[in-house]
Write a protein that holds these residues in place. Structure first.
Motif, PDB file in Angstrom:
ATOM      1  N   SER A  13       0.770  -1.282   0.165  1.00 11.41           N
ATOM      2  CA  SER A  13      -0.077   0.123   0.007  1.00 11.41           C
ATOM      3  C   SER A  13       0.876   1.186  -0.023  1.00 11.41           C
ATOM      4  CB  SER A  13      -0.843  -0.019   1.148  1.00 11.41           C
ATOM      5  OG  SER A  13      -0.319   0.155   2.356  1.00 11.41           O
ATOM      6  N   LEU A  14       1.949   1.251   0.572  1.00 14.59           N
ATOM      7  CA  LEU A  14       2.941   2.543   0.548  1.00 14.59           C
ATOM      8  C   LEU A  14       3.409   2.655  -0.779  1.00 14.59           C
ATOM      9  CD1 LEU A  14       5.050   2.000   3.926  1.00 14.59           C
ATOM     10  CD2 LEU A  14       3.058   3.408   3.391  1.00 14.59           C
ATOM     11  N   LEU A  15       3.929   1.520  -1.628  1.00 16.52           N
ATOM     12  CA  LEU A  15       4.280   1.627  -2.977  1.00 16.52           C
ATOM     13  C   LEU A  15       3.063   2.458  -4.041  1.00 16.52           C
ATOM     14  CD1 LEU A  15       6.489  -1.523  -3.264  1.00 16.52           C
ATOM     15  CD2 LEU A  15       7.005   0.887  -2.803  1.00 16.52           C
ATOM     16  N   ALA A  16       1.818   1.838  -3.413  1.00 17.37           N
ATOM     17  CA  ALA A  16       0.920   2.012  -4.277  1.00 17.37           C
ATOM     18  C   ALA A  16       0.401   3.898  -4.071  1.00 17.37           C
ATOM     19  CB  ALA A  16      -0.427   1.443  -3.752  1.00 17.37           C
ATOM     20  N   LEU A  17       0.531   4.309  -2.521  1.00 16.03           N
ATOM     21  CA  LEU A  17       0.388   5.633  -2.554  1.00 16.03           C
ATOM     22  C   LEU A  17       1.486   6.507  -3.284  1.00 16.03           C
ATOM     23  CD1 LEU A  17      -0.320   5.538   1.219  1.00 16.03           C
ATOM     24  CD2 LEU A  17      -1.725   6.291  -0.363  1.00 16.03           C
ATOM     25  N   LEU A  18       2.819   6.121  -3.523  1.00 19.46           N
ATOM     26  CA  LEU A  18       3.927   6.657  -4.130  1.00 19.46           C
ATOM     27  C   LEU A  18       3.386   6.773  -5.819  1.00 19.46           C
ATOM     28  CD1 LEU A  18       7.824   6.042  -3.388  1.00 19.46           C
ATOM     29  CD2 LEU A  18       6.824   6.740  -5.705  1.00 19.46           C
ATOM     30  N   ARG A  19       2.920   5.653  -5.958  1.00 21.09           N
ATOM     31  CA  ARG A  19       2.762   5.509  -7.600  1.00 21.09           C
ATOM     32  C   ARG A  19       1.557   6.542  -7.844  1.00 21.09           C
ATOM     33  NH1 ARG A  19       3.457  -0.397  -6.963  1.00 21.09           N
ATOM     34  NH2 ARG A  19       5.355  -1.060  -7.949  1.00 21.09           N
ATOM     35  N   GLY A  20       0.770   6.562  -6.841  1.00 17.10           N
ATOM     36  CA  GLY A  20      -0.521   7.438  -6.880  1.00 17.10           C
ATOM     37  C   GLY A  20      -0.351   8.837  -6.626  1.00 17.10           C
ATOM     38  N   PHE A  21       1.077   9.438  -6.197  1.00 14.28           N
ATOM     39  CA  PHE A  21       1.216  10.753  -6.156  1.00 14.28           C
ATOM     40  C   PHE A  21       0.432  11.231  -5.016  1.00 14.28           C
ATOM     41  CE2 PHE A  21       1.919  10.363 -10.336  1.00 14.28           C
ATOM     42  CZ  PHE A  21       3.201  10.647 -10.500  1.00 14.28           C
ATOM     43  N   GLN A  22       0.110  10.312  -3.913  1.00 18.31           N
ATOM     44  CA  GLN A  22      -0.720  10.607  -2.482  1.00 18.31           C
ATOM     45  C   GLN A  22       0.435  10.910  -1.442  1.00 18.31           C
ATOM     46  OE1 GLN A  22      -4.121  10.748  -2.824  1.00 18.31           O
ATOM     47  NE2 GLN A  22      -3.511  10.562  -4.678  1.00 18.31           N
ATOM     48  N   TRP A  23       0.987  12.255  -1.560  1.00 14.56           N
ATOM     49  CA  TRP A  23       2.075  12.373  -0.832  1.00 14.56           C
ATOM     50  C   TRP A  23       1.700  12.464   0.660  1.00 14.56           C
ATOM     51  CZ3 TRP A  23       5.464  10.776  -3.591  1.00 14.56           C
ATOM     52  CH2 TRP A  23       5.868  10.828  -5.085  1.00 14.56           C
ATOM     53  N   LYS A  24       0.753  13.503   0.878  1.00 17.52           N
ATOM     54  CA  LYS A  24       0.345  13.932   2.308  1.00 17.52           C
ATOM     55  C   LYS A  24       0.090  12.264   3.138  1.00 17.52           C
ATOM     56  CE  LYS A  24      -1.644  17.284   5.266  1.00 17.52           C
ATOM     57  NZ  LYS A  24      -2.461  18.488   5.232  1.00 17.52           N
ATOM     58  N   THR A  25      -0.686  11.562   2.356  1.00 13.06           N
ATOM     59  CA  THR A  25      -1.020  10.388   3.067  1.00 13.06           C
ATOM     60  C   THR A  25       0.186   9.513   3.199  1.00 13.06           C
ATOM     61  OG1 THR A  25      -3.145  10.406   2.104  1.00 13.06           O
ATOM     62  CG2 THR A  25      -2.418   8.213   2.633  1.00 13.06           C
ATOM     63  N   LEU A  26       0.901   9.439   2.291  1.00 12.03           N
ATOM     64  CA  LEU A  26       1.988   8.462   2.336  1.00 12.03           C
ATOM     65  C   LEU A  26       3.245   9.089   3.414  1.00 12.03           C
ATOM     66  CD1 LEU A  26       4.206   6.582   1.007  1.00 12.03           C
ATOM     67  CD2 LEU A  26       4.958   8.293  -0.218  1.00 12.03           C
ATOM     68  N   PHE A  27       3.543  10.363   3.413  1.00 11.92           N
ATOM     69  CA  PHE A  27       4.603  11.103   4.263  1.00 11.92           C
ATOM     70  C   PHE A  27       4.092  11.377   5.721  1.00 11.92           C
ATOM     71  CE2 PHE A  27       6.597  12.481   0.170  1.00 11.92           C
ATOM     72  CZ  PHE A  27       7.641  11.298  -0.007  1.00 11.92           C
ATOM     73  N   TRP A  28       2.881  11.762   5.946  1.00 11.86           N
ATOM     74  CA  TRP A  28       2.204  12.247   7.106  1.00 11.86           C
ATOM     75  C   TRP A  28       1.550  11.155   7.676  1.00 11.86           C
ATOM     76  CZ3 TRP A  28       4.103  15.377  10.389  1.00 11.86           C
ATOM     77  CH2 TRP A  28       3.199  15.563  11.599  1.00 11.86           C
ATOM     78  N   GLU A  29       0.457  10.900   7.067  1.00 10.67           N
ATOM     79  CA  GLU A  29      -0.585   9.877   7.467  1.00 10.67           C
ATOM     80  C   GLU A  29       0.144   8.587   7.872  1.00 10.67           C
ATOM     81  OE1 GLU A  29      -4.306   9.836   5.575  1.00 10.67           O
ATOM     82  OE2 GLU A  29      -4.094  12.104   5.322  1.00 10.67           O
ATOM     83  N   ARG A  30       1.137   7.977   6.903  1.00 14.45           N
ATOM     84  CA  ARG A  30       1.411   6.873   6.977  1.00 14.45           C
ATOM     85  C   ARG A  30       3.003   6.716   7.826  1.00 14.45           C
ATOM     86  NH1 ARG A  30      -0.813   2.759   4.022  1.00 14.45           N
ATOM     87  NH2 ARG A  30       0.569   1.314   5.631  1.00 14.45           N
ATOM     88  N   ARG A  31       3.381   7.798   8.323  1.00 13.82           N
ATOM     89  CA  ARG A  31       4.533   8.107   8.587  1.00 13.82           C
ATOM     90  C   ARG A  31       5.348   7.223   9.562  1.00 13.82           C
ATOM     91  NH1 ARG A  31       6.484  13.309   8.016  1.00 13.82           N
ATOM     92  NH2 ARG A  31       8.282  13.907   9.384  1.00 13.82           N
TER      93      ARG A  31
END
Length: 262
Positions: free
Chosen positions: A137-155
């Motif tokens: 799911s983390l790689l999917a967020l990166l592929r999807g440009f979901q930066w705030k979710t990736l870097f903050w919510e999934r910190r």
């Protein structure tokens, strides 16, 4: 400056740490001589690798490596110094890149222009990063440009299940003084939890084998296929990203079109 004393933003110098810890100074030639003496690396052309000052004899940079095993390295130059460290850290991948350049240059009229394939290889050589994670799911967020979710919510998950192995020597140089908008070109791999618990030396060797195999198979030849990774979003790279509002910067953390998976 002693690179061993330089703070490693977000641990992004980790791939070089086994080398950095063994040199007393950088980026002076004596450091490279010390490192080179400990290694017995070969170029794809079969020559023992060495780092030499620019020769000025008209031999092309890539051809020199293939034919003589000589990597031209300007004294006192961080860009070239990091290139040498990447050679020592990822020798299979760097040798494969060199072989691909030499092969492409052998095509008639190839020297008139670098072409898309060599452009892509050069882009990754300068600015590439291999991102591995045991969490799809983390790689999917990166592929999807979901930066705030990736870097903050999934910190917290990032620290546990994702690693970044910087390959690009230009990126290492830029990380000495990170700046807003610093972005690497990423290729992504899903790995097991056991993989993440392996010693760093084993992880580096596996990343090197994977990347060399992919490049030799003709992958990573489209500059548009790499995934942008805004490095200042990673926890620890800058103190500024310790606030969720940092990720509202739409110039730095941009939405993007759907890209081909790498």
């Amino acid at each position: 400056m002693n690179l061993a004393a330089w703070p490693s933003p977000g641990g992004l110098f980790a791939p070089l740490s086994p080398l950095i810890e063994g040199i007393p100074f950088a980026p002076e030639p004596a450091s490279l001589e010390l490192l080179s003496a400990r290694c017995d690396l070969r170029s794809a052309g079969g020559q023992r690798l060495s780092f030499v000052a620019p020769q000025g004899d008209g031999v092309d940079y890539e051809t020199r490596i293939w034919v003589r095993g000589e990597v031209e390295t300007r004294p006192g130059n961080w860009h070239d110094f990091f290139n040498a460290l990447v050679w020592l850290s990822f020798p299979l991948s760097k040798s494969t890149l060199n072989a691909c350049h030499v092969e492409a240059m052998a095509v008639p009229d190839a020297r008139c222009g670098r072409g898309r394939d060599r452009d892509a290889l050069t882009h990754f050589d300068e600015c590439g990063v291999v991102v591995v994670s045991s969490d799809h799911s983390l790689l999917a967020l990166l592929r999807g440009f979901q930066w705030k979710t990736l870097f903050w919510e999934r910190r917290l998950d990032l620290g546990r299940t994702l690693r970044c192995f910087v390959f690009g020597h230009a990126t290492y140089e830029q990380l000495l003084q990170p700046f807003r908008g610093l972005t690497a070109k990423a290729v992504l791999h899903e790995v097991s939890e056991d993989w993440l618990r392996a010693p760093l030396c084993e992880q580096l060797a596996d990343v090197d084998r994977r990347l060399a195999s992919e490049v030799a198979a003709g992958r990573h030849r489209d500059p548009r296929a790499f995934h942008p990774l805004p490095l200042l979003g990673l926890p620890g790279v800058t103190e500024a990203n310790e606030s969720p509002s940092y990720y509202d910067d739409a110039w730095q953390f941009r939405a993007g079109r759907t890209r081909r998976r790498v």
